[in-house]
Design a protein around this motif. Structure first.
Motif, PDB file in Angstrom:
ATOM      1  N   THR A  66       0.833  -1.204   0.000  1.00 58.51           N
ATOM      2  CA  THR A  66       0.000   0.000   0.000  1.00 58.51           C
ATOM      3  C   THR A  66       0.866   1.252   0.000  1.00 58.51           C
ATOM      4  OG1 THR A  66      -1.775  -1.119   1.199  1.00 58.51           O
ATOM      5  CG2 THR A  66      -1.786   1.274   1.253  1.00 58.51           C
ATOM      6  N   GLN A  67       0.492   2.262  -0.796  1.00 60.61           N
ATOM      7  CA  GLN A  67       1.243   3.512  -0.897  1.00 60.61           C
ATOM      8  C   GLN A  67       0.785   4.478   0.192  1.00 60.61           C
ATOM      9  OE1 GLN A  67       3.354   3.380  -3.617  1.00 60.61           O
ATOM     10  NE2 GLN A  67       4.428   5.274  -3.163  1.00 60.61           N
ATOM     11  N   ARG A  96       3.661  -3.599   8.175  1.00 58.34           N
ATOM     12  CA  ARG A  96       2.595  -3.894   7.198  1.00 58.34           C
ATOM     13  C   ARG A  96       3.131  -3.914   5.771  1.00 58.34           C
ATOM     14  NH1 ARG A  96      -0.474  -6.806   8.992  1.00 58.34           N
ATOM     15  NH2 ARG A  96      -1.912  -6.390   7.252  1.00 58.34           N
ATOM     16  N   GLN A  97       4.434  -3.717   5.610  1.00 62.30           N
ATOM     17  CA  GLN A  97       5.106  -3.747   4.300  1.00 62.30           C
ATOM     18  C   GLN A  97       4.545  -2.688   3.352  1.00 62.30           C
ATOM     19  OE1 GLN A  97       5.596  -7.775   2.711  1.00 62.30           O
ATOM     20  NE2 GLN A  97       5.114  -8.594   4.735  1.00 62.30           N
ATOM     21  N   ALA A  98       4.290  -1.511   3.886  1.00 57.73           N
ATOM     22  CA  ALA A  98       3.793  -0.410   3.066  1.00 57.73           C
ATOM     23  C   ALA A  98       4.924   0.247   2.288  1.00 57.73           C
ATOM     24  CB  ALA A  98       3.110   0.626   3.959  1.00 57.73           C
ATOM     25  N   HIS A  99       4.589   0.832   1.146  1.00 59.79           N
ATOM     26  CA  HIS A  99       5.512   1.714   0.430  1.00 59.79           C
ATOM     27  C   HIS A  99       5.348   3.100   1.040  1.00 59.79           C
ATOM     28  CE1 HIS A  99       6.512  -1.319  -2.463  1.00 59.79           C
ATOM     29  NE2 HIS A  99       5.283  -1.413  -2.937  1.00 59.79           N
ATOM     30  N   ILE A 100       6.378   3.596   1.697  1.00 59.31           N
ATOM     31  CA  ILE A 100       6.263   4.816   2.496  1.00 59.31           C
ATOM     32  C   ILE A 100       6.972   5.975   1.810  1.00 59.31           C
ATOM     33  CG2 ILE A 100       6.630   5.846   4.768  1.00 59.31           C
ATOM     34  CD1 ILE A 100       7.020   2.924   5.810  1.00 59.31           C
ATOM     35  N   GLU A 101       6.278   7.083   1.687  1.00 61.35           N
ATOM     36  CA  GLU A 101       6.877   8.344   1.254  1.00 61.35           C
ATOM     37  C   GLU A 101       6.892   9.291   2.441  1.00 61.35           C
ATOM     38  OE1 GLU A 101       4.978  10.102  -2.129  1.00 61.35           O
ATOM     39  OE2 GLU A 101       4.469   8.150  -2.979  1.00 61.35           O
ATOM     40  N   VAL A 102       8.023   9.937   2.645  1.00 61.48           N
ATOM     41  CA  VAL A 102       8.166  10.901   3.725  1.00 61.48           C
ATOM     42  C   VAL A 102       8.320  12.287   3.117  1.00 61.48           C
ATOM     43  CG1 VAL A 102       9.762  11.694   5.522  1.00 61.48           C
ATOM     44  CG2 VAL A 102       9.099   9.285   5.416  1.00 61.48           C
ATOM     45  N   VAL A 103       7.636  13.257   3.698  1.00 61.57           N
ATOM     46  CA  VAL A 103       7.655  14.619   3.182  1.00 61.57           C
ATOM     47  C   VAL A 103       7.464  15.568   4.351  1.00 61.57           C
ATOM     48  CG1 VAL A 103       5.170  14.842   2.781  1.00 61.57           C
ATOM     49  CG2 VAL A 103       6.764  16.034   1.272  1.00 61.57           C
ATOM     50  N   SER A 104       7.702  16.857   4.118  1.00 61.27           N
ATOM     51  CA  SER A 104       7.461  17.842   5.170  1.00 61.27           C
ATOM     52  C   SER A 104       7.124  19.194   4.559  1.00 61.27           C
ATOM     53  CB  SER A 104       8.684  17.991   6.090  1.00 61.27           C
ATOM     54  OG  SER A 104       8.401  18.914   7.136  1.00 61.27           O
ATOM     55  N   ARG A 157       5.221   7.973  -8.644  1.00 57.75           N
ATOM     56  CA  ARG A 157       4.734   6.837  -7.858  1.00 57.75           C
ATOM     57  C   ARG A 157       4.386   5.664  -8.769  1.00 57.75           C
ATOM     58  NH1 ARG A 157       1.357  11.094  -5.108  1.00 57.75           N
ATOM     59  NH2 ARG A 157       2.519  11.618  -3.211  1.00 57.75           N
ATOM     60  N   ASP A 158       4.586   4.455  -8.225  1.00 55.45           N
ATOM     61  CA  ASP A 158       4.199   3.248  -8.962  1.00 55.45           C
ATOM     62  C   ASP A 158       2.688   3.057  -8.944  1.00 55.45           C
ATOM     63  OD1 ASP A 158       6.863   2.675  -9.465  1.00 55.45           O
ATOM     64  OD2 ASP A 158       7.079   1.508  -7.618  1.00 55.45           O
ATOM     65  N   LYS A 159       2.052   3.584  -7.907  1.00 55.72           N
ATOM     66  CA  LYS A 159       0.601   3.420  -7.755  1.00 55.72           C
ATOM     67  C   LYS A 159       0.054   4.625  -7.002  1.00 55.72           C
ATOM     68  CE  LYS A 159       1.284  -0.425  -5.560  1.00 55.72           C
ATOM     69  NZ  LYS A 159       1.056  -1.694  -4.842  1.00 55.72           N
ATOM     70  N   PRO A 160      -1.255   4.861  -7.064  1.00 52.35           N
ATOM     71  CA  PRO A 160      -1.842   6.015  -6.358  1.00 52.35           C
ATOM     72  C   PRO A 160      -1.716   5.875  -4.845  1.00 52.35           C
ATOM     73  CG  PRO A 160      -3.357   5.127  -8.002  1.00 52.35           C
ATOM     74  CD  PRO A 160      -2.244   4.139  -7.863  1.00 52.35           C
ATOM     75  N   LEU A 161      -1.783   7.007  -4.170  1.00 55.88           N
ATOM     76  CA  LEU A 161      -1.780   7.004  -2.711  1.00 55.88           C
ATOM     77  C   LEU A 161      -3.053   6.357  -2.174  1.00 55.88           C
ATOM     78  CD1 LEU A 161      -0.531  10.551  -1.645  1.00 55.88           C
ATOM     79  CD2 LEU A 161       0.618   8.373  -1.228  1.00 55.88           C
ATOM     80  N   ASP A 162      -2.886   5.594  -1.098  1.00 57.74           N
ATOM     81  CA  ASP A 162      -4.045   5.035  -0.395  1.00 57.74           C
ATOM     82  C   ASP A 162      -4.266   5.721   0.952  1.00 57.74           C
ATOM     83  OD1 ASP A 162      -4.932   2.627  -2.044  1.00 57.74           O
ATOM     84  OD2 ASP A 162      -2.790   2.234  -1.831  1.00 57.74           O
TER      85      ASP A 162
END
Length: 211
Positions: A66-67, A96-104, A157-162
């Motif tokens: 999950t993104q 949970r093996q999520a694909h995580i993006e970090v931003v600020s 991104r490989d897939k949309p944000l969830d």
């Protein structure tokens, strides 16, 4: 003499009765507390579900891959309080093996985020940590829209944000995310500082914030 003796006896009897009444009252109050009975004179309200529980449940339901976007919207001065929450959230997402993006939305936020990321897992850990640090995004509400709708996200991104998780130490950044994401399909969660909690509670009670 007899009347005086009777008077003393009456006073003694009155004292005994008063002590008996006090003991009965104490027994009536203390016994339910000790035995866990529902007979207590003042019953406490049942515990309500907390936003923290809702956040945990939402993350726990994520499928692998999950993104998820995590916004570290705080700086080093707020890190002692917020890092504890951030580490818990990141560990749960990794589990949970999520694909995580970090931003600020804070200029120094990405560095704070990297410190948290580096502290979570040792380099030799067998657990894979799939995290992309996208850095600082200026523009406040404009940045929120861009991050969610992806017009200039690099790498793509490989897939949309969830899911989006806002880690907010001030009310402003929480409000920006809530306002810009209202009506969108992504799940919005928030982990907030103690000072932001009163502002977050109405959002958490509405469909705008899921936890």
């Amino acid at each position: 003499v007899r009347r005086e003796g009777e008077s003393r006896a009456g006073r003694l009897e009155g004292k005994v009765w008063r002590w008996l009444v006090l003991l009965l009252i104490a027994f009536a109050v203390i016994t339910p507390l000790v035995l866990g009975s529902g007979l207590s004179l003042v019953s406490a309200p049942p515990p309500l579900p907390t936003a923290g529980n809702a956040m945990y449940d939402s993350i726990q339901k994520l499928a692998p891959g999950t993104q998820v976007l995590v916004a570290f919207d705080y700086d080093a001065t707020q890190a002692p309080e917020m890092d504890v929450l951030a580490r818990a959230v990141m560990r749960h997402l990794i589990a949970r093996q999520a694909h995580i993006e970090v931003v600020s939305l804070y200029p120094t936020g990405p560095a704070v985020a990297q410190v948290v990321i580096n502290s979570i897992l040792p380099v030799t850990s067998p657990v894979k940590m799939d995290v992309t640090n996208r850095g600082y995004w200026p523009g406040q509400t404009t940045a929120v829209v861009s991050l969610v709708t992806e017009p200039r996200v690099e790498p793509p991104r490989d897939k949309p944000l969830d899911m989006v998780i806002e880690l907010a130490a001030t009310p402003d950044t929480l409000r920006w995310w809530v306002e810009q994401m209202t009506g969108r399909p992504e799940t919005l969660l928030a982990g907030v500082s103690a000072s932001v909690e009163p502002v977050a509670q109405p959002y958490a009670a509405s469909p705008q914030l899921k936890g």
